[in-house]
Write an enzyme that holds these catalytic residues in place. Structure first.
Site, short mmCIF file in Angstrom:
data_model
loop_
_atom_site.label_atom_id
_atom_site.label_comp_id
_atom_site.label_asym_id
_atom_site.label_seq_id
_atom_site.Cartn_x
_atom_site.Cartn_y
_atom_site.Cartn_z
N SER A 185 -2.09 8.28 -5.48
CA SER A 185 -1.87 6.97 -4.85
C SER A 185 -0.43 6.56 -4.67
O SER A 185 -0.18 5.55 -4.02
CB SER A 185 -2.58 5.89 -5.66
OG SER A 185 -3.91 5.84 -5.28
N SER A 194 -3.80 4.72 -2.79
CA SER A 194 -4.17 3.33 -2.77
C SER A 194 -2.97 2.37 -2.73
O SER A 194 -3.14 1.21 -2.38
CB SER A 194 -5.01 3.01 -4.01
OG SER A 194 -4.27 3.21 -5.19
N LYS A 245 2.83 -3.27 -7.29
CA LYS A 245 1.45 -3.17 -6.81
C LYS A 245 0.59 -4.21 -7.53
O LYS A 245 0.82 -4.48 -8.72
CB LYS A 245 0.95 -1.74 -7.09
CG LYS A 245 -0.43 -1.40 -6.59
CD LYS A 245 -0.74 0.07 -6.89
CE LYS A 245 -2.12 0.49 -6.47
NZ LYS A 245 -2.36 1.94 -6.71
N1 GLN Z 1 -7.15 8.54 -3.38
C1 GLN Z 1 -7.50 8.74 -4.75
C2 GLN Z 1 -8.75 7.98 -5.07
O1 GLN Z 1 -9.30 7.38 -4.20
C3 GLN Z 1 -6.37 8.38 -5.62
C4 GLN Z 1 -6.36 7.01 -6.14
C5 GLN Z 1 -5.22 6.72 -7.06
O2 GLN Z 1 -4.36 7.56 -7.31
N2 GLN Z 1 -5.26 5.53 -7.62
O3 GLN Z 1 -9.21 7.97 -6.16
#
Ligand code: GLN
Length: 489
Positions: free
Chosen positions: A176, A152, A77
């Site tokens: 994420s 994400s 990532k």
């Molecule tokens: N969807 C969650 C957020 O927007 C998780 C993000 C993540 O795990 N980096 O914060």
């Protein structure tokens, strides 16, 4: 034609001379090129990957023993540092920034002879649930290109889903890794807080962030974890001991689920019935599955967003146009305006929203009402978790309240986007490991998963159990997945 099953099979084929590392790399580079419209990668390292593959092929031919991840083609990532390569957290503010060092996880991959093929797309600074907050534009779900892959780490999920690499590293602060894995029909694993060093992972919320693993099968997750986990002098929050590795006990398990989660009105009814049918099957096999009351479910998303935005507002203060990446040099600005203009232009909308929210909850007058209160809730959740794991071995959850949604469907409504995280933030708040297992197909043709968790640092048991469940349902299922039943993968 190169065909990938698992690391084990690939290594056997390399030893038999049926494939080479170079043929694997060429295969993936070609596929990445063909599937460019998915926008899964923000950068690939073609020539370098080829050169590494050639070197590994020669080493093997000369009889040198193979590293644990010899020739394994891995994507990472765009929040994970890879020395001398760009890393931008999918943000304009880090455009053109080059990593000065390797993340510990990356160093360990390289030491075991993995081939890093590129950086994958994601939401800016890992903030989002759909991969639509990326400076590079959204990633598309390969199963239905009108839909999001989740976020994400959407690019990482699609890189495995669409066969654009073997394994991918993402990061998981509130889901994420697990939520995009669910939307894409692959496995997503988040370890306990502290299992994998965070050194070289661009921070979003440091007390929540963990590197996680995407793969198509559990043994690949285990192998990758074995390589990258472990103590690290560069991260004082990394767990200093080896993970406990209890032998699998062949006894019925005590499994709990939260009634308020599975009976939640936000949960798609078909996902609910799929999970209940799984629960029935587990009971038939002799396991105890008990509903538990969990009064705090409505508090976990607000608690998560208060604490993570507070940490983010502090972590992201370093991006000021002086030390890193983008700087607004348009006008003759004084220092305060240079900061202000750089940050206004360099950060996207969602990141700015979270910096403001985090600054607000930490400000004098509101600190106790929000930040301290949320810390107290987090402590309560940890206590609850300890009580649960005194009585139970496994906690079962949905991964997401719904299957992959359409591009743009939730972008105008931040709260509905945040609610996508209702079932994934709990393990990050409490530090326990969790895995999303793609066992089901919905009638709408999309996959969905069950999420299972164990007590902190019991991820080896969690993965062993996951392997059993994946195998059992593979054996029980037909070649072609049947809608809304545990499916063959
Ligand atoms: N969807 C969650 C957020 O927007 C998780 C993000 C993540 O795990 N980096 O914060």
């Amino acid at each position: 034609m190169f065909h990938y099953e698992s690391i084990k099979q690939y290594h056997a084929d390399l030893i038999d001379g049926k494939v080479s590392c170079l043929s694997a790399v060429e295969h993936y580079l070609q596929r990445i090129h063909e599937q460019k419209r998915l926008n899964a990668y923000v950068r690939t390292y073609d020539d370098e990957a080829r050169a590494t593959a050639r070197r590994l092929d020669q080493q093997r031919d000369s009889g040198k023993p193979m590293g644990k991840l010899h020739g394994v083609v891995i994507s990472i990532k765009d929040v994970i540092c890879y020395k001398d390569h760009p890393v931008s957290a999918a943000s304009m503010i880090l455009e053109d920034f080059i990593s000065l060092y390797n993340a510990t996880a990356v160093q360990r991959l390289l030491d075991e002879e993995a081939i890093i093929i590129g950086h994958t797309n994601c939401d800016e600074f890992a903030m989002g649930s759909s991969n639509e907050n990326s400076f590079y534009g959204p990633t598309l779900n390969a199963l239905d290109e009108s839909r999001v892959p989740g976020g994400s780490s959407g690019g990482s999920a699609v890189s495995v889903q669409a066969g654009l690499c073997m394994v991918s590293l993402g990061s998981d602060t509130g889901g994420s890794v697990r939520q995009p894995a669910d939307f894409c029909g692959i496995i997503g694993f988040k370890p306990s807080y502290g299992t994998i060093s965070r050194y070289g992972l661009i921070a979003y919320a440091s007390s929540f962030d963990q590197i996680g693993i995407f793969a198509s099968n559990i043994p690949d997750v285990e192998k990758t974890l074995e390589v990258i986990a472990g103590p690290d002098a560069f991260d004082s929050t990394a767990y200093p001991l080896p993970l406990p590795d209890k032998k699998a006990e062949d006894r019925p398990l005590r499994i709990a689920y939260f009634r308020q989660a599975i009976d939640n009105t936000a949960l798609d009814p078909e996902i609910r019935s799929g999970l209940y049918s799984l629960i029935d099957q587990l009971r038939e096999q002799g396991h105890t599955v008990e509903a538990q009351d969990f009064e705090y479910l409505d508090y976990i998303v607000p608690t998560y967003y208060i604490l993570t935005t507070a940490e983010a507002s502090s972590n992201l203060s370093r991006f000021d146009g002086i030390r890193y990446g983008f700087r607004d040099v348009d006008k003759n600005l004084d220092l305060a305006d240079l900061y202000k203009n750089t940050r206004s232009k360099g950060f996207g909308k969602e990141v700015k929203r979270r910096i403001m929210l985090g600054t607000f909850v930490l400000s004098a007058g509101y600190y106790d009402a929000y930040f301290t209160k949320a810390q107290q809730v987090r402590k309560l959740l940890v206590e609850q978790t300890n009580l649960i794991f005194n009585k139970f071995d496994v906690l079962l959850f949905p991964t997401s309240p719904f299957t992959a949604f359409k591009l743009n469907e939730k972008m105008a409504d931040a709260v509905s986007m945040y609610m996508a995280d209702i079932f994934t933030v709990f393990p990050n708040l409490t530090g326990i490991p969790a895995v999303s297992l793609p066992l089901f197909w919905h009638n709408n043709g999309l996959p969905y998963s069950v999420q299972i968790m164990t007590n902190r640092f019991c991820e080896l048991s969690l993965l062993r159990l996951s392997h059993q469940w994946m195998e059992q349902f593979k054996e029980a299922g037909n070649e072609k997945p049947k809608p809304s039943t545990p499916a063959s993968r």
